[in-house]
Design an enzyme around this catalytic site. Structure first.
Site, short mmCIF file in Angstrom:
data_model
loop_
_atom_site.label_atom_id
_atom_site.label_comp_id
_atom_site.label_asym_id
_atom_site.label_seq_id
_atom_site.Cartn_x
_atom_site.Cartn_y
_atom_site.Cartn_z
N ASP A 86 1.41 4.80 1.58
CA ASP A 86 1.05 5.77 2.61
C ASP A 86 1.71 7.10 2.27
OD1 ASP A 86 -0.29 3.79 3.95
OD2 ASP A 86 1.42 3.26 5.22
N ASP A 90 10.33 3.26 13.04
CA ASP A 90 11.08 2.19 13.71
C ASP A 90 12.49 1.98 13.14
OD1 ASP A 90 9.89 1.22 11.43
OD2 ASP A 90 8.89 -0.48 12.39
N ASP A 108 0.85 -1.19 0.00
CA ASP A 108 0.00 0.00 0.00
C ASP A 108 0.89 1.24 0.00
OD1 ASP A 108 0.92 -0.28 2.64
OD2 ASP A 108 -0.92 -1.33 3.18
P1 ATP Z 1 4.68 -3.93 5.46
O1 ATP Z 1 5.23 -3.87 4.09
O2 ATP Z 1 4.76 -5.27 6.04
O3 ATP Z 1 3.33 -3.27 5.59
P2 ATP Z 1 5.56 -1.58 6.76
O4 ATP Z 1 6.93 -1.11 7.18
O5 ATP Z 1 4.88 -0.77 5.71
O6 ATP Z 1 5.70 -3.07 6.35
P3 ATP Z 1 3.35 -0.89 8.43
O7 ATP Z 1 2.85 -1.57 9.65
O8 ATP Z 1 2.46 -0.75 7.25
O9 ATP Z 1 4.68 -1.66 8.04
O10 ATP Z 1 3.86 0.53 8.89
C1 ATP Z 1 4.07 1.64 8.03
C2 ATP Z 1 5.21 2.49 8.53
O11 ATP Z 1 4.91 2.99 9.84
C3 ATP Z 1 6.54 1.74 8.72
O12 ATP Z 1 7.26 1.67 7.52
C4 ATP Z 1 7.24 2.58 9.77
O13 ATP Z 1 7.80 3.72 9.20
C5 ATP Z 1 6.08 3.01 10.66
N1 ATP Z 1 5.86 2.06 11.77
C6 ATP Z 1 5.10 0.95 11.78
N2 ATP Z 1 5.13 0.34 12.97
C7 ATP Z 1 5.93 1.08 13.75
C8 ATP Z 1 6.37 0.98 15.11
N3 ATP Z 1 5.98 -0.03 15.87
N4 ATP Z 1 7.18 1.94 15.58
C9 ATP Z 1 7.57 2.98 14.80
N5 ATP Z 1 7.21 3.11 13.53
C10 ATP Z 1 6.40 2.20 12.99
MG MG Z 2 2.77 -1.08 5.09
#
Ligand code: ATP
Ligand code: MG
Length: 466
Positions: A80, A162, A78
């Protein structure tokens, strides 16, 4: 005016306006020539929203997982968007949009069937003006963040994320990557590095330890040594995380396409112990281990081939050896086979729903898959035809195959059912007839065996009388 208002409401300095053409100090800008990502890589909805925001004078970027995945040559799940516009300002720009969330408000903007999530740059409540190590009113006694709902600058927004690889901003209009934390270098080096002090960041949110394991497996990255070091010691902090959040993260991990690697890694890092009952269940049954390994491998293959995966099936597999143990005990205590199985299912679910926080919505599918297992051995009359017509036949059949492959039951059963599905109806009748004949032969053999052993004992008895 708005700045003053934000300051009053959120108790923080409002974000300094960042114009896309005037980068602030401290940001490293990577040009298209270097990174190779173009706006064509972005989904049209995300492009429309970022351009719209920029035309209105705001800054807007594709952030997080999408920017990271594009640089790694992966397909983002997705897109964001992060901006310095407030949710109300975003809402005012796009007709088909709505503000969601109470704690931290985001905007969902719809274009056709697509939705993109737009969030306003957020600050980190723990990064105080002093040294960041001061106790924070928004954290619990372990340092876990309870609130992270203050607006901030783009740099603050990067720092509260993170991992460095998750803190990159891609501006699709100018085709630039904005990097505050050397995330670009880390991507190139395939290094997963937490932002800031690892101890503090895991204490703020222990789920980051699970995310480290999941992302390292998914992105084929090494966890940086400093990032990995405290994980073993801090593992017990996961107990303070609300179970529903842990469940969500576990589900992401199990459906990541790298579940087996993740589960093995969690175990190596001591992250499974006591902290997450589900993993204890998964990993601490030597008998079930082979079955679970196969189930996870199978799930990974399906995810990688973009085939649908049912979490219910996966949970049914993860808990099967629990059910099997209780089922055997109950049968050993004299209960009838089917009744004992149903009781075992209820027993296991009653405990697991509490312990694992598996939502009840998965109960029905798990029960159906388990309850159908004894029916695969009923190979006579119309029974196999009825089983074949069951709406859950496919899941139950796949499950039975896992049982065969793991060595729990005879492979012959799996082969029989594979053939029974493949052949035409005439041949199916022939298969059943053949089975019936074999059964009869076996019955006769055992009857004649017991008759001859009766004769032997009659002889013996007669001898003794003599
Ligand atoms: P995926 O591709 O599995 O969705 P993702 O990194 O995009 O991985 P998301 O849960 O969609 O994971 O989170 C979007 C963004 O939000 C992350 O890339 C990170 O920048 C931030 N984020 C998510 N979880 C945390 C956390 N626990 N602490 C700090 N930042 C976070
Ligand atoms: Mg994501």
């Amino acid at each position: 005016m708005i700045r003053k208002f934000l300051h009053r409401v959120f108790g923080t300095k409002p974000s300094t306006s960042i114009s896309a053409s005037r980068p602030p100090a401290g940001v490293h800008i990577i040009s298209r020539k270097q990174h190779g990502i173009t706006r064509e890589h972005i989904n049209p909805c995300a492009l429309k929203v970022t351009s719209g925001l920029q035309e209105a004078g705001y800054s807007a970027f594709v952030v997080g997982g999408a920017a990271r995945d594009l640089l790694l040559g992966l397909d983002p799940k997705d897109f964001d968007i992060a901006t310095n516009a407030t949710p109300e300002q975003v809402r005012a720009l796009f007709r088909r949009s709505r503000i969601i969330g109470r704690r931290f408000r985001l905007v969902h903007v719809m274009c056709g069937a697509e939705t993109v999530e737009v969030s306003t740059f957020r600050g980190d409540t723990l990064t105080s003006e002093n040294d960041g190590a001061t106790a924070n009113v928004h954290a619990d006694e372990h340092g876990r963040l309870l609130r992270d709902n203050v607006f901030g600058s783009q740099e603050e927004d990067a720092k509260r994320r993170d991992f460095t690889v998750n803190a990159l901003f891609f501006d699709p209009v100018h085709e630039e990557i904005w990097d505050y934390l050397n995330g670009y270098e880390d991507i190139k080096a395939k290094r997963l590095r937490i932002i800031g002090d690892p101890l503090r960041r895991y204490r703020e949110d222990p789920v980051r330890m699970l995310r480290a394991v999941r992302l390292a497996a998914k992105l084929d990255m090494q966890i940086d040594a400093d990032t990995a070091a405290p994980i073993g010691d801090l593992a017990p902090l996961l107990q303070n995380v609300p179970p529903s959040r842990l469940f969500d993260e576990m589900l992401k991990l199990l459906l990541s396409g790298h579940a087996l690697a993740c589960v093995i890694d969690l175990r190596t890092r001591g992250l499974h112990h006591g902290l997450l009952p589900m993993l204890d269940v998964i990993l601490e049954q030597p008998l079930g281990e082979r079955f679970i390994t196969l189930a996870l491998k199978n799930t990974d293959e399906r995810v990688q081939q973009e085939k649908p995966v049912s979490p219910g099936f996966l949970f049914a597999a993860l808990l099967w050896h629990e059910v099997l143990a209780v089922w055997n005990n109950r049968q050993g205590a004299g209960e009838k086979t089917i009744l004992a199985l149903h009781q075992a299912m209820d027993d296991v679910l009653a405990v697991q729903n509490k312990k694992l926080a598996i939502p009840h919505r998965y109960d029905a599918i798990m029960k159906e898959i388990w309850a159908m297992q004894p029916r695969f051995t009923g190979r006579s009359g119309r029974k196999p035809f009825r089983l074949l017509e069951h709406p859950r036949f496919r899941a139950a059949y796949d499950f039975m195959l896992l049982r065969c492959e793991s060595g729990e039951i005879d492979m012959e059963l799996g082969k029989w059912w594979e053939a029974f599905q493949r052949v035409g109806s005439g041949e199916r009748e022939a298969m059943l007839l053949k089975d019936e004949m074999q059964k009869k032969r076996r019955r006769n053999r055992s009857r004649s065996k017991s008759a001859s052993s009766d004769a032997v004992s009659d002889h013996k008895a007669a001898d003794m009388v003599k």
